[in-house]
Design a protein around this motif. Structure first.
Motif, mmCIF file in Angstrom:
data_model
loop_
_atom_site.group_PDB
_atom_site.id
_atom_site.type_symbol
_atom_site.label_atom_id
_atom_site.label_comp_id
_atom_site.label_asym_id
_atom_site.label_seq_id
_atom_site.Cartn_x
_atom_site.Cartn_y
_atom_site.Cartn_z
ATOM 1 N N ASP A 1 -4.982 9.380 -1.503
ATOM 2 C CA ASP A 1 -5.758 8.338 -1.629
ATOM 3 C C ASP A 1 -5.166 7.001 -0.852
ATOM 4 O OD1 ASP A 1 -6.969 5.889 -2.545
ATOM 5 O OD2 ASP A 1 -7.125 6.779 -4.581
ATOM 6 N N GLU A 2 -5.846 6.497 0.166
ATOM 7 C CA GLU A 2 -5.541 5.445 1.002
ATOM 8 C C GLU A 2 -5.668 3.932 0.449
ATOM 9 O OE1 GLU A 2 -4.624 5.864 4.127
ATOM 10 O OE2 GLU A 2 -4.809 7.869 4.503
ATOM 11 N N ASP A 3 -6.082 3.861 -0.987
ATOM 12 C CA ASP A 3 -6.471 2.565 -1.349
ATOM 13 C C ASP A 3 -5.456 2.151 -2.447
ATOM 14 O OD1 ASP A 3 -8.740 2.306 0.331
ATOM 15 O OD2 ASP A 3 -9.880 3.413 -1.015
ATOM 16 N N ILE B 1 0.354 4.601 0.515
ATOM 17 C CA ILE B 1 0.262 5.719 1.561
ATOM 18 C C ILE B 1 0.915 4.995 2.955
ATOM 19 C CG2 ILE B 1 -1.880 5.187 2.357
ATOM 20 C CD1 ILE B 1 -2.012 8.599 2.141
ATOM 21 N N ARG B 2 0.609 3.903 3.128
ATOM 22 C CA ARG B 2 1.083 3.228 4.332
ATOM 23 C C ARG B 2 2.711 3.149 4.245
ATOM 24 N NH1 ARG B 2 -3.538 -0.183 4.097
ATOM 25 N NH2 ARG B 2 -2.406 -1.826 3.328
ATOM 26 N N ASN C 1 1.011 -1.242 0.211
ATOM 27 C CA ASN C 1 0.101 -0.046 0.019
ATOM 28 C C ASN C 1 0.913 1.084 -0.233
ATOM 29 O OD1 ASN C 1 -1.341 2.243 1.775
ATOM 30 N ND2 ASN C 1 -2.902 0.924 0.715
#
Length: 642
Positions: free
Chosen positions: A521-523, A495-496, A493
């Protein structure tokens, strides 16, 4: 009545007795029939001319003045001609008093005569002006060879006054000006020219009053009258001193130029030999091609593809050479496109197989124009394989150095929670031993038990929180460090992972001095190289710390994650000091740094560019202005092509 001139008779009382049609034509009251004018007073006829607009007067005062003048002339009738302007015609009036009384008026139209006289006068004035202002000196002699006329430009007589020239023969003038040798026989020459009706041209020297010498081109010719008889001799003298001196200077310059050309030719040959020797001794290869992109010159060491000779290359098209040399298709097309557009190409790097090796070359080629017309290309090629390997080693060393700095920072950051844990556990252990001792001898009080257990709980909480902090740092560092050393492709992922990288960089951010915000965008789930992304973010952050916030007490960094179609967008911004346009233009160049001599290697941003372009298969852009921070936009595929 048949007279072509205007005719009229007035009686002693100044009344018209008779007139012809030439006289009557300007009087509206009887212009159609001269007999109708009989009995009219002279004064009234003058007024009628004015009223009809035939007299050029514009004001009443001018009209009164004209009437008074005409009445005076009429009363005198002295027979003396005088001119008047009636309508647009000029007349000569003659008024004569008759013995028995009365007046005879004769008016003759001389308009055409005056026009011809004016034209003749204008022509004479024009000829006189041309004669006087000609650049050529003009002298006219009579049949006795004496000067009868000359213009201002006839100064080749040694600046004699005109009064001393008029009336003198050519021989006398030459002797007056000191040209005694030329004076001998000159009269016989001029008479022969007139007798034979012949013209001659010669260059004569004249010594002026200031001692300077002038060269005069003298042309002499007979003057023929309208009856065909010779009336004298004309002479045109033109000062050609500057022309003669220019010719002499040109001749001298020509002789000097011939010597100079011989000297320069020798120098050019020597220079050509030096250049040829230098080209042969150089490690670079030099070449030229014509306007059809065919080789016209090659240096001795120019690489020749297998199966060909150097002579085979002369006249070969560059596109055929690229193919014979096994250039990659996209490289061949880039070179061919540049050639067709007549573009210069500087430091273009390519790879080429040579035997079992892959060699790296740098090509520079420049178009040649002569008078704006394309005539070909000149270029050079250098083998930079060793330089490329050294550069790759430097880049790798720079990456390892940044990883080493990260290790040192994380180690320093972990020391703090571990130290707190050691201190806290020592305190807890001391309190536990004290409780255990009091409990053994039966002297433990309730208050001591409560204090001891409270201290143990607080210490345990402190140890737990600091160990958790250390564990997070170790986890983030482990993930980032493994990615940066393994360079493996995996799913993650975006952003993580970005937040994990930022967490590993916290030792370098100076606590609260530099605030970092990661959002977007987290996804976005990537299939890519996390090590490359970690290296990119690290280099960008260190660039901000070292350059952007160098003289600032605090700063802010924003990392925005977004999706655009099948691509991920990573926007990195800081509010630091920014960069001028020239620095922005060169920011990705290898070894370019604004801290030369102060620890800057010039490879950090070059590594970013290479990782984005070659590993992530994306593109990066830099935007910045002085005082307005910096922004890097990185775009790369979410799922790389197979």
């Amino acid at each position: 009545m048949a007279m072509p001139a205007a005719f009229a008779i007035f009686d002693s009382e100044d009344r018209l007795v008779i007139c012809n049609s030439e006289f009557a034509q300007y009087y509206p009251s009887f212009e159609s029939d001269p007999e109708l004018g009989a009995g009219r007073a002279f004064h009234g006829l003058v007024d009628e001319l004015i009223a009809a607009g035939h007299i050029p007067v514009t004001t009443p005062e001018e009209a009164a003045e004209f009437v008074a003048l005409r009445m005076k002339q009429h009363r005198e009738a002295a027979g003396t001609p005088f001119e008047t302007l009636v309508k647009d015609r000029i007349f000569v009036n003659t008024e004569t008093r008759m013995p028995e009384g009365g007046t005879i008026i004769l008016r003759q139209d001389i308009t055409e005569q005056r026009r011809l006289e004016k034209e003749r006068q204008d022509a004479e004035d024009l000829l006189r002006s041309l004669f006087e202002h000609l650049d050529q000196g003009v002298t006219i002699r009579d049949l006795d060879c004496r000067v009868v006329r000359l213009n201002k430009a006839a100064s080749y007589w040694g600046e004699l006054p005109v009064t001393e020239i008029i009336g003198k023969t050519t021989e006398e003038l030459l002797r007056l000006t000191g040209h005694h040798q030329e004076a001998e026989g000159v009269i016989d020459e001029e008479r022969a020219l007139m007798a034979e009706r012949r013209r001659d041209v010669s260059i004569r020297k004249r010594v002026m009053s200031d001692g300077s010498t002038r060269h005069i081109r003298l042309s002499r010719f007979p003057i023929i009258g309208s009856t065909g008889e010779v009336q004298g001799l004309g002479a045109l003298g033109y000062d050609v001193t500057e022309l003669i001196e220019t010719q002499e200077a040109l001749q001298s310059a020509k002789e000097h130029l011939e010597v100079t050309v011989l000297e320069r030719t020798g120098e050019l040959r020597a220079s050509e030999n030096r250049f040829r020797n230098l080209a042969q001794a150089s490690a670079d290869w030099f070449w030229e091609c014509d306007a059809d992109y065919r080789f016209s010159h090659l240096s001795e060491s120019f690489p020749v593809p297998d199966g060909l000779t150097r002579n085979d290359l002369i006249g070969m098209a560059l596109s055929d050479y690229f193919e014979a040399s096994a250039f990659e298709p996209d490289v061949r097309q880039r070179l061919i496109d540049a050639l067709r557009k007549h573009e210069p190409l500087r430091d273009f790097e390519i790879t080429r197989p040579v035997g079992s090796e892959i060699r790296m070359y740098r090509i520079t080629m420049m178009p040649i124009f002569e008078d704006g017309i394309f005539t070909g290309y000149t270029g050079s090629t250098a083998d930079i394989s060793e330089l490329y390997e050294a550069r790759q080693s430097l880049v790798e060393a720079e990456r390892l150095a940044s990883l080493g700095a990260l290790v040192a920072g994380v180690a320093h950051e972990i020391n703090t929670p571990i130290g707190v844990c050691v201190t806290a556990i020592s305190t807890v252990l001391a309190d536990a031993k004290k409780l255990h001792s009091r409990l053994g001898d039966g002297s433990l009080k309730r208050s001591e038990l409560e204090n001891g257990t409270s201290n143990i709980v607080d210490g345990a909480v402190l140890v737990e929180s600091n160990l958790a902090r250390a564990a997070r740092l170790v986890s983030s560092f482990k993930s980032v460090a493994v990615d940066r050393t393994s360079e493996a492709e995996r799913d993650f992922n975006l952003i993580r992972y970005t937040r994990e990288v930022v967490e590993s960089l916290s030792p370098h951010l100076g606590g609260d001095r530099i605030a970092v915000r990661v959002f977007g965008d987290e996804d976005i789930e990537l299939r890519s190289y996390p090590g490359a992304i970690a290296q990119i973010l690290t280099n960008l952050a260190m660039n901000s710390i070292i350059h952007g916030f160098e003289d600032m007490a605090s700063g802010n960094i924003e990392i925005e994650i977004a999706r655009e179609g099948a691509s991920a967008i990573l926007l990195y911004r800081d509010d630091g000091c920014g960069m001028p346009a020239e620095t922005v233009r060169r920011v990705f160049d290898p070894f370019f740094t604004t801290r030369l001599g102060h620890g800057g290697s010039g490879l950090g941003m070059h590594i970013v560019f290479n990782l984005v372009a070659q590993v992530l298969l994306g593109a990066v852009q830099c935007r910045s202005e002085p005082g307005k921070g910096v922004e890097f936009e990185i775009q790369f595929p979410i799922r790389p092509p197979s």
